[in-house]
Design a protein around this motif. Structure first.
Motif, PDB file in Angstrom:
ATOM      1  N   GLY A 136      -7.201   7.342 -12.583  1.00 54.28           N
ATOM      2  CA  GLY A 136      -7.057   8.761 -12.301  1.00 54.28           C
ATOM      3  C   GLY A 136      -7.788   9.600 -13.320  1.00 54.28           C
ATOM      4  O   GLY A 136      -8.164   9.122 -14.393  1.00 54.28           O
ATOM      5  N   VAL A 142      -4.705   1.078 -11.696  1.00 51.25           N
ATOM      6  CA  VAL A 142      -4.539   2.451 -11.215  1.00 51.25           C
ATOM      7  C   VAL A 142      -5.492   3.318 -12.026  1.00 51.25           C
ATOM      8  O   VAL A 142      -5.512   3.236 -13.264  1.00 51.25           O
ATOM      9  CB  VAL A 142      -3.092   2.950 -11.389  1.00 51.25           C
ATOM     10  CG1 VAL A 142      -2.975   4.415 -10.948  1.00 51.25           C
ATOM     11  CG2 VAL A 142      -2.122   2.079 -10.608  1.00 51.25           C
ATOM     12  N   ARG A 177      -1.287   3.595  -5.026  1.00 48.74           N
ATOM     13  CA  ARG A 177      -2.430   3.960  -5.874  1.00 48.74           C
ATOM     14  C   ARG A 177      -3.112   2.739  -6.477  1.00 48.74           C
ATOM     15  O   ARG A 177      -4.198   2.860  -7.061  1.00 48.74           O
ATOM     16  CB  ARG A 177      -1.975   4.875  -7.011  1.00 48.74           C
ATOM     17  CG  ARG A 177      -1.519   6.256  -6.590  1.00 48.74           C
ATOM     18  CD  ARG A 177      -1.281   7.122  -7.819  1.00 48.74           C
ATOM     19  NE  ARG A 177      -0.254   6.558  -8.704  1.00 48.74           N
ATOM     20  CZ  ARG A 177      -0.042   6.975  -9.953  1.00 48.74           C
ATOM     21  NH1 ARG A 177      -0.817   7.914 -10.470  1.00 48.74           N
ATOM     22  NH2 ARG A 177       0.924   6.445 -10.682  1.00 48.74           N
TER      23      ARG A 177
END
Length: 283
Positions: free
Chosen positions: A133, A131, A194
């Motif tokens: 971000g 994941v 995600r």
């Protein structure tokens, strides 16, 4: 029986100073029951004592005046509880930061052990479930917890092939916001929510193990960084962390082990040609 209390009497009963009571009056938090128009003297009633005590406790918790006013103004007990709970969470987060700073400072002032073992390691390309971000440093722990929970839910223990890890862009530390990738090596990586299938690039790292709680993780970072600038050539690339044992494995913080990998220029093979892995100690 006299029902009105002078400001001095009310101050003694509530443990709020006269000066504080005047300030609360001016701020509209706790207005006197009456004010003598001739003398300006303030008078309170016994019924106001609980309100004064609530204000006193809230201010002891550093609840801002605006929030205290909001709490007192609402008749909804659930809303009052939400406002107070929100502030308590902020206080707990500040307390955690304070504890971490104290732990780090103690280790800096009393380093034990004084040395750090560093291993030079070459990692091959790996395909993992990850994941990624863009995260601010303040929200990085919460983001990490959420991302790892998502990975754990998608890939149960039987599918995992190694400990989880993370890669963190330098901007996260230098600018306070940057790219974070957390991942799990699994037998068959797959997309879900995600989660993406990510190929981690090969890397040469100087690796040190941080033992124990994460409160003073920055101290190990500093010692490893000192070793790198003294013994190796740094290269651009994300910092690697591998969570050999962490909070998701045991609540015993003393048992936690975190590998920190600092990107370096590839080390030449040793004289006997066996390997480019070395163990060194920084002093």
């Amino acid at each position: 029986m006299r029902s009105a209390l002078t400001i001095g009497e009310f101050a003694a009963m509530t443990h709020l100073s006269v000066r504080t009571l005047r300030r609360y009056h001016e701020a509209g938090l706790l207005e006197p029951a009456s004010v003598d128009p001739a003398t300006g003297y303030r008078y309170y009633t016994a019924e106001q004592i609980p309100t004064a005590q609530v204000i006193h406790r809230l201010r002891e918790l550093d609840v801002p005046l605006a929030e205290v006013r909001s709490i007192l103004a609402t008749d909804d007990p659930h809303r009052r509880a939400e406002v107070i709970a929100g502030h308590v969470r902020r206080l707990e987060a500040e307390l955690d930061r304070t504890r971490a700073a104290v732990a780090s400072l103690r280790r800096l002032l009393n380093p034990e052990p004084p040395d750090i073992a560093v291993e030079l390691r070459s990692l091959p390309r790996r395909t993992v479930a990850a994941v990624t971000g863009h995260v601010t440093i303040e929200k990085s722990l919460a983001w990490y917890d959420d991302a790892m929970a998502e990975l754990d839910a998608e890939f149960p223990t039987a599918e995992r092939t190694g400990p989880p890890g993370g890669q963190y862009a330098n901007e996260l530390f230098t600018l306070g916001a940057g790219s974070m990738t957390v991942y799990r090596p699994v037998r068959e990586p797959r997309r879900s929510g995600r989660i993406e299938v990510v190929e981690l690039a090969a890397a040469d790292l100087a690796v040190a193990v941080h033992a124990g709680p994460h409160d003073d993780l920055d101290v190990t970072y500093g010692r490893l960084g000192n070793w790198v600038v003294t013994h190796a050539l740094t290269v651009d690339g994300p910092v690697h962390e591998t969570y050999l044992v962490g909070p998701r494995d045991t609540a015993q913080a003393d048992e936690w082990r975190t590998e920190i990998g600092w990107p370096v220029f590839r080390v030449a093979p040793t004289v006997d040609g066996e390997s480019d892995r070395e163990i060194r100690t920084a002093r």
